[in-house]
Design a protein around this motif. Structure first.
Motif, mmCIF file in Angstrom:
data_model
loop_
_atom_site.group_PDB
_atom_site.id
_atom_site.type_symbol
_atom_site.label_atom_id
_atom_site.label_comp_id
_atom_site.label_asym_id
_atom_site.label_seq_id
_atom_site.Cartn_x
_atom_site.Cartn_y
_atom_site.Cartn_z
ATOM 1 N N HIS A 197 0.828 -1.204 0.000
ATOM 2 C CA HIS A 197 0.000 0.000 0.000
ATOM 3 C C HIS A 197 0.865 1.257 0.000
ATOM 4 O O HIS A 197 0.648 2.186 -0.781
ATOM 5 N N LEU A 198 1.893 1.282 0.852
ATOM 6 C CA LEU A 198 2.737 2.470 0.983
ATOM 7 C C LEU A 198 3.760 2.584 -0.138
ATOM 8 O O LEU A 198 4.162 3.688 -0.519
ATOM 9 N N THR A 199 4.192 1.448 -0.689
ATOM 10 C CA THR A 199 5.163 1.472 -1.780
ATOM 11 C C THR A 199 4.620 2.236 -2.987
ATOM 12 O O THR A 199 5.370 2.907 -3.704
ATOM 13 N N ARG A 200 3.332 2.160 -3.194
ATOM 14 C CA ARG A 200 2.716 2.865 -4.332
ATOM 15 C C ARG A 200 2.883 4.376 -4.230
ATOM 16 O O ARG A 200 2.819 5.081 -5.237
ATOM 17 N N PHE A 201 3.098 4.859 -3.015
ATOM 18 C CA PHE A 201 3.266 6.302 -2.818
ATOM 19 C C PHE A 201 4.742 6.713 -2.772
ATOM 20 O O PHE A 201 5.033 7.898 -2.673
ATOM 21 N N GLY A 202 5.655 5.732 -2.808
ATOM 22 C CA GLY A 202 7.070 6.059 -2.822
ATOM 23 C C GLY A 202 7.853 5.615 -1.610
ATOM 24 O O GLY A 202 9.040 5.949 -1.474
ATOM 25 N N THR A 203 7.237 4.852 -0.709
ATOM 26 C CA THR A 203 7.941 4.391 0.486
ATOM 27 C C THR A 203 9.086 3.455 0.119
ATOM 28 O O THR A 203 8.955 2.610 -0.769
ATOM 29 N N ILE A 204 10.206 3.600 0.814
ATOM 30 C CA ILE A 204 11.382 2.772 0.571
ATOM 31 C C ILE A 204 11.874 2.175 1.890
ATOM 32 O O ILE A 204 11.521 2.651 2.971
ATOM 33 N N ASP A 205 12.687 1.135 1.784
ATOM 34 C CA ASP A 205 13.347 0.560 2.955
ATOM 35 C C ASP A 205 14.699 1.237 3.138
ATOM 36 O O ASP A 205 15.467 1.393 2.178
ATOM 37 N N VAL A 206 14.997 1.626 4.379
ATOM 38 C CA VAL A 206 16.254 2.289 4.698
ATOM 39 C C VAL A 206 16.984 1.460 5.747
ATOM 40 O O VAL A 206 16.400 1.125 6.785
ATOM 41 N N PRO A 207 18.261 1.115 5.521
ATOM 42 C CA PRO A 207 19.019 0.374 6.536
ATOM 43 C C PRO A 207 19.056 1.132 7.858
ATOM 44 O O PRO A 207 19.015 2.363 7.890
ATOM 45 N N ARG A 208 19.167 0.386 8.938
ATOM 46 C CA ARG A 208 19.088 0.974 10.273
ATOM 47 C C ARG A 208 20.088 2.113 10.480
ATOM 48 O O ARG A 208 19.733 3.169 11.004
ATOM 49 N N ALA A 209 21.337 1.912 10.051
ATOM 50 C CA ALA A 209 22.367 2.942 10.263
ATOM 51 C C ALA A 209 22.012 4.234 9.526
ATOM 52 O O ALA A 209 22.158 5.337 10.070
ATOM 53 N N ARG A 210 21.530 4.094 8.303
ATOM 54 C CA ARG A 210 21.147 5.289 7.545
ATOM 55 C C ARG A 210 19.937 5.959 8.177
ATOM 56 O O ARG A 210 19.853 7.192 8.247
ATOM 57 N N TYR A 211 18.985 5.147 8.639
ATOM 58 C CA TYR A 211 17.796 5.712 9.285
ATOM 59 C C TYR A 211 18.179 6.542 10.500
ATOM 60 O O TYR A 211 17.641 7.634 10.712
ATOM 61 N N HIS A 212 19.118 6.059 11.287
ATOM 62 C CA HIS A 212 19.519 6.799 12.487
ATOM 63 C C HIS A 212 20.150 8.146 12.126
ATOM 64 O O HIS A 212 19.962 9.130 12.859
ATOM 65 N N LEU A 213 20.862 8.214 11.017
ATOM 66 C CA LEU A 213 21.411 9.495 10.569
ATOM 67 C C LEU A 213 20.289 10.440 10.158
ATOM 68 O O LEU A 213 20.313 11.637 10.477
ATOM 69 N N MET A 214 19.298 9.919 9.452
ATOM 70 C CA MET A 214 18.147 10.730 9.049
ATOM 71 C C MET A 214 17.377 11.217 10.270
ATOM 72 O O MET A 214 16.940 12.372 10.328
ATOM 73 N N LEU A 215 17.203 10.320 11.235
ATOM 74 C CA LEU A 215 16.469 10.675 12.456
ATOM 75 C C LEU A 215 17.228 11.735 13.246
ATOM 76 O O LEU A 215 16.631 12.715 13.718
ATOM 77 N N GLU A 216 18.530 11.564 13.391
ATOM 78 C CA GLU A 216 19.334 12.530 14.137
ATOM 79 C C GLU A 216 19.229 13.922 13.522
ATOM 80 O O GLU A 216 19.088 14.924 14.240
ATOM 81 N N ASP A 217 19.277 13.982 12.197
ATOM 82 C CA ASP A 217 19.150 15.269 11.515
ATOM 83 C C ASP A 217 17.774 15.883 11.754
ATOM 84 O O ASP A 217 17.651 17.077 12.044
ATOM 85 N N ALA A 218 16.722 15.067 11.633
ATOM 86 C CA ALA A 218 15.360 15.571 11.801
ATOM 87 C C ALA A 218 15.096 16.064 13.218
ATOM 88 O O ALA A 218 14.383 17.060 13.414
ATOM 89 N N LEU A 219 15.672 15.393 14.200
ATOM 90 C CA LEU A 219 15.448 15.790 15.587
ATOM 91 C C LEU A 219 16.054 17.149 15.915
ATOM 92 O O LEU A 219 15.634 17.804 16.872
ATOM 93 N N GLN A 220 17.020 17.566 15.126
ATOM 94 C CA GLN A 220 17.676 18.849 15.364
ATOM 95 C C GLN A 220 16.967 20.010 14.661
ATOM 96 O O GLN A 220 17.364 21.164 14.811
ATOM 97 N N ARG A 221 15.919 19.700 13.917
ATOM 98 C CA ARG A 221 15.202 20.717 13.156
ATOM 99 C C ARG A 221 13.839 21.013 13.792
ATOM 100 O O ARG A 221 13.322 20.221 14.585
#
Length: 225
Positions: A174-198
């Motif tokens: 369902h979500l893939t049709r909208f563009g959802t992707i799988d992100v490895p855990r290490a990369r996700y944590h970098l994305m999360l860390e950046d978002a938390l600072q904004r």
């Protein structure tokens, strides 16, 4: 990765868990315990890649449904937890209901509601905000495409509010049709860390917008990316 917890956690503990990249689920509605989950690969929906199918965009522009935010947290969670053909169990137990209701009244959990012309709640979703990250928890649909309509309105709101991360937890067809992707855990944590600072603002748009506005916000954003 999962681990059991037999104690009653607080909303503050839950927020700290999200900041560390983990989230809770229960085995079923009757299970009093909660399991902490940190997937090896995380579902992420890049806002700049969000795709609205043409037929769905046409439906949304017709404004057959009224779409609002933060009107009925209990109704939305109940909708997400209800059983239906093909799904005879739910991961939403009473502790989870209570936690996210508490977060709602702390202005940390937000909802999108979809109502039909008889004012019945026919779709919606809820999730949690930390910084510029939005953690989508669950969505439901009682009429054709209403969960998808809720998602489109959510994305328009996140774009307008300058969010940088939409965490869907898992990747589904369902979500893939909208563009959802799988992100490895290490990369996700970098994305999360950046978002938390904004900083981001869920209320940048009015509480209620029409479908044309939602589609325009998304199209204008994705066109320049």
């Amino acid at each position: 990765m999962t681990s059991g917890a037999n104690f009653k956690i607080t909303p503050q503990v839950l927020l700290k868990a999200y900041a560390c990249g983990i989230f809770p689920m229960a085995e079923n509605a009757d299970d009093p315990s909660i399991f902490w989950i940190e997937p090896e690969e995380r579902g992420v929906l890049p806002l700049e890649r969000f795709h609205v199918p043409r037929s769905l965009a046409k439906t949304i522009r017709q404004n057959k449904y009224r779409v609002t935010i933060n009107e009925d947290i209990r109704g939305v969670i109940s909708g997400c937890a209800e059983l239906k053909p093909g799904r005879n169990a739910t991961w939403i137990n009473q502790q989870i209901r209570d936690l996210y209701t508490d977060l709602f009244y702390m202005n940390r959990c937000f909802t999108v509601e979809v109502y039909d012309q008889s004012k019945a709640l026919v779709g919606g979703l809820y999730g949690v905000q930390l910084g510029a990250a939005f953690f989508g928890e669950s969505m439901f649909s009682r009429a054709t495409d209403t969960s998808k309509i809720a998602l489109v309105h959510l994305v328009a709101r996140l774009i307008a509010g300058r969010f940088t991360l939409l965490d869907t937890q898992f990747t589904t067809e369902h979500l893939t049709r909208f563009g959802t992707i799988d992100v490895p855990r290490a990369r996700y944590h970098l994305m999360l860390e950046d978002a938390l600072q904004r900083n981001a603002n869920f209320f940048r748009l009015p509480k209620e917008i029409d479908g044309e506005t939602a589609i325009d916000v998304i199209n204008e954003y994705t066109a320049v990316r």
